[in-house]
Design a protein around this motif. Structure first.
Motif, PDB file in Angstrom:
ATOM      1  N   LEU A  62      48.298  36.275   6.922  1.00 36.02           N
ATOM      2  CA  LEU A  62      47.498  35.100   6.570  1.00 36.02           C
ATOM      3  C   LEU A  62      47.021  35.181   5.128  1.00 36.02           C
ATOM      4  N   LEU A  63      46.487  36.324   4.724  1.00 34.22           N
ATOM      5  CA  LEU A  63      46.000  36.462   3.356  1.00 34.22           C
ATOM      6  C   LEU A  63      47.140  36.372   2.347  1.00 34.22           C
ATOM      7  N   SER A  64      48.305  36.862   2.715  1.00 36.17           N
ATOM      8  CA  SER A  64      49.470  36.738   1.829  1.00 36.17           C
ATOM      9  C   SER A  64      49.853  35.273   1.645  1.00 36.17           C
ATOM     10  N   GLN A  65      49.821  34.517   2.735  1.00 36.66           N
ATOM     11  CA  GLN A  65      50.128  33.087   2.653  1.00 36.66           C
ATOM     12  C   GLN A  65      49.109  32.364   1.777  1.00 36.66           C
ATOM     13  N   ILE A  66      47.851  32.730   1.926  1.00 41.10           N
ATOM     14  CA  ILE A  66      46.794  32.112   1.121  1.00 41.10           C
ATOM     15  C   ILE A  66      47.008  32.426  -0.356  1.00 41.10           C
ATOM     16  N   GLN A  94      49.753  33.083  -1.866  1.00 38.46           N
ATOM     17  CA  GLN A  94      50.903  32.320  -2.353  1.00 38.46           C
ATOM     18  C   GLN A  94      50.519  30.876  -2.656  1.00 38.46           C
ATOM     19  N   GLU A  95      49.670  30.287  -1.807  1.00 44.87           N
ATOM     20  CA  GLU A  95      49.244  28.905  -2.043  1.00 44.87           C
ATOM     21  C   GLU A  95      48.349  28.811  -3.278  1.00 44.87           C
ATOM     22  N   ILE A  96      47.470  29.783  -3.453  1.00 46.51           N
ATOM     23  CA  ILE A  96      46.605  29.781  -4.641  1.00 46.51           C
ATOM     24  C   ILE A  96      47.447  29.929  -5.902  1.00 46.51           C
ATOM     25  N   ALA A  97      48.476  30.757  -5.824  1.00 45.93           N
ATOM     26  CA  ALA A  97      49.338  30.990  -6.988  1.00 45.93           C
ATOM     27  C   ALA A  97      50.070  29.728  -7.428  1.00 45.93           C
ATOM     28  N   LYS A  98      50.221  28.772  -6.530  1.00 45.62           N
ATOM     29  CA  LYS A  98      50.931  27.528  -6.854  1.00 45.62           C
ATOM     30  C   LYS A  98      50.053  26.523  -7.600  1.00 45.62           C
ATOM     31  N   ILE A  99      48.750  26.746  -7.628  1.00 42.36           N
ATOM     32  CA  ILE A  99      47.839  25.788  -8.265  1.00 42.36           C
ATOM     33  C   ILE A  99      48.085  25.807  -9.772  1.00 42.36           C
ATOM     34  N   PRO A 100      48.498  24.699 -10.371  1.00 44.35           N
ATOM     35  CA  PRO A 100      48.899  24.716 -11.781  1.00 44.35           C
ATOM     36  C   PRO A 100      47.742  24.859 -12.766  1.00 44.35           C
ATOM     37  N   ASP A 101      46.602  24.247 -12.463  1.00 46.96           N
ATOM     38  CA  ASP A 101      45.469  24.301 -13.384  1.00 46.96           C
ATOM     39  C   ASP A 101      44.775  25.660 -13.276  1.00 46.96           C
ATOM     40  N   ILE A 102      44.643  26.347 -14.400  1.00 48.62           N
ATOM     41  CA  ILE A 102      44.122  27.716 -14.393  1.00 48.62           C
ATOM     42  C   ILE A 102      42.695  27.772 -13.862  1.00 48.62           C
ATOM     43  N   GLU A 103      41.830  26.873 -14.341  1.00 49.30           N
ATOM     44  CA  GLU A 103      40.427  26.900 -13.911  1.00 49.30           C
ATOM     45  C   GLU A 103      40.299  26.635 -12.416  1.00 49.30           C
ATOM     46  N   THR A 104      41.055  25.653 -11.931  1.00 47.99           N
ATOM     47  CA  THR A 104      41.028  25.351 -10.496  1.00 47.99           C
ATOM     48  C   THR A 104      41.541  26.529  -9.693  1.00 47.99           C
ATOM     49  N   GLN A 115      43.340  43.511  -2.451  1.00 48.85           N
ATOM     50  CA  GLN A 115      44.765  43.815  -2.542  1.00 48.85           C
ATOM     51  C   GLN A 115      45.612  42.554  -2.552  1.00 48.85           C
ATOM     52  N   LEU A 116      45.224  41.564  -1.767  1.00 50.13           N
ATOM     53  CA  LEU A 116      46.075  40.395  -1.577  1.00 50.13           C
ATOM     54  C   LEU A 116      45.602  39.142  -2.298  1.00 50.13           C
ATOM     55  N   LEU A 117      44.330  39.061  -2.622  1.00 47.11           N
ATOM     56  CA  LEU A 117      43.816  37.832  -3.222  1.00 47.11           C
ATOM     57  C   LEU A 117      43.394  37.990  -4.676  1.00 47.11           C
ATOM     58  N   ARG A 118      43.604  39.168  -5.241  1.00 46.83           N
ATOM     59  CA  ARG A 118      43.169  39.389  -6.615  1.00 46.83           C
ATOM     60  C   ARG A 118      43.864  38.422  -7.556  1.00 46.83           C
ATOM     61  N   GLU A 119      43.091  37.748  -8.382  1.00 53.78           N
ATOM     62  CA  GLU A 119      43.617  36.718  -9.277  1.00 53.78           C
ATOM     63  C   GLU A 119      44.708  37.261 -10.190  1.00 53.78           C
ATOM     64  N   GLU A 120      44.542  38.476 -10.665  1.00 46.51           N
ATOM     65  CA  GLU A 120      45.519  39.041 -11.589  1.00 46.51           C
ATOM     66  C   GLU A 120      46.891  39.135 -10.937  1.00 46.51           C
ATOM     67  N   THR A 121      46.913  39.567  -9.667  1.00 52.02           N
ATOM     68  CA  THR A 121      48.176  39.668  -8.947  1.00 52.02           C
ATOM     69  C   THR A 121      48.803  38.299  -8.760  1.00 52.02           C
ATOM     70  N   MET A 122      47.969  37.286  -8.463  1.00 48.06           N
ATOM     71  CA  MET A 122      48.501  35.946  -8.246  1.00 48.06           C
ATOM     72  C   MET A 122      49.034  35.349  -9.541  1.00 48.06           C
ATOM     73  N   PHE A 167      57.072  41.927  -0.216  1.00 46.93           N
ATOM     74  CA  PHE A 167      56.432  43.225  -0.440  1.00 46.93           C
ATOM     75  C   PHE A 167      54.941  43.237  -0.108  1.00 46.93           C
ATOM     76  N   LEU A 168      54.285  42.058  -0.097  1.00 49.78           N
ATOM     77  CA  LEU A 168      52.864  42.035   0.244  1.00 49.78           C
ATOM     78  C   LEU A 168      52.613  42.427   1.696  1.00 49.78           C
TER      79      LEU A 168
END
Length: 275
Positions: free
Chosen positions: A154-158, A160-170, A193-200, A256-257
């Motif tokens: 679930l956290l991996s899916q989340i 991935q969805e956050i990583a798709k958001i084009p606007d950096i601030e959002t 491990q899974l939601l860190r912004e840098e990784t996304m 790999f996540l």
């Protein structure tokens, strides 16, 4: 626990249309956030939201804990009477429990006395299907609280969805909201491990490289991510990674996540390569 309730109030007032669509299952022509002086318990003011459409008021309350100075059911009746008297239009009330509990209060949707019965809706986030929340930017921060048999998936899916958001601030704000609410349900190490912004952010760059078909650059990013996840990778494994095609690297980047340790990577290589 009030900070979690307050964060949900912020989300509801930031994205009132999305919350109204979710909870009323309708497409309002207009919507207004009511800043009305109806607070019954000042301590609860940061968790109460009133949204008015053209023909209805949506009263939202977010609850991390079942504890309350005044019984929740009585408070809902009190608000209902006040809202109806002031605005004279139908009122829909929804209490959203954020953290899983077996307490009867979270399974109660009415106030009953000798002469009065008042009903309202109750949503228990841990019973909700994650699909709706994963597909909606406004609701995405609530996704960690939804039903799952595999927290890591679930956290991996989340992520991935956050990583798709084009606007950096959002993207950064959504990641922050999501990480905070995920803390109600998951261990901090797993969240980081899974939601860190840098990784996304790296994931966005990684997907861009893959789309361009640059195998060498894709390999470098894959190796970098794996090194950060598992420590220094053995040279024999690196040699096998270098032989992967762009398509195989893409598949590895998606999978790999879910790996718990380096043996999962080795097993993946055994299954997906002939070497």
């Amino acid at each position: 626990m009030a900070e979690y309730d307050n964060l949900c109030k912020i989300l509801a007032e930031k994205y009132p249309l999305d919350f109204t669509r979710w909870l009323l299952n309708q497409e309002p022509q207009k919507i207004e956030i009511l800043k009305t002086e109806l607070s019954i318990e000042p301590i609860r003011a940061d968790s109460v939201t009133f949204l008015q459409t053209e023909n209805r008021i949506l009263h939202l309350e977010f609850q991390t804990t079942v504890k309350s100075q005044k019984p929740i059911s009585l408070r809902m009746l009190d608000y209902y009477v006040r809202l109806t008297r002031k605005y004279q239009i139908p009122v829909t009330q929804v209490v959203i429990f954020l953290q899983e509990t077996s307490d009867a209060i979270a399974f109660t949707n009415e106030y009953v006395s000798e002469v009065t019965t008042h009903r309202y809706r109750v949503i228990r986030m841990w019973e909700q299907d994650s699909a709706l929340f994963l597909s909606n930017l406004a609701l995405l921060p609530l996704a960690p609280l939804t039903q799952t048999d595999s927290p890591q998936t679930l956290l991996s899916q989340i992520a991935q969805e956050i990583a798709k958001i084009p606007d950096i601030e959002t993207r950064q704000n959504t990641a922050a909201y999501t990480e905070i609410l995920a803390g109600l349900k998951f261990e901090q190490d797993l969240i980081l491990q899974l939601l860190r912004e840098e990784t996304m952010q790296e994931s966005v760059i990684y997907q861009h490289i893959l789309q361009k078909g640059e195998q060498k650059e894709a390999f470098k990013y894959t190796l970098r991510l794996l090194n950060r996840r598992f420590g220094k990778i053995d040279s024999l494994i690196i040699e096998r990674l270098q032989l992967l095609s762009t398509e195989q690297l893409e598949s590895l980047g998606e999978g790999f996540l879910d790996f718990s340790n380096i043996s999962d990577l080795v097993a993946w290589l055994e299954q997906n390569t002939s070497g």
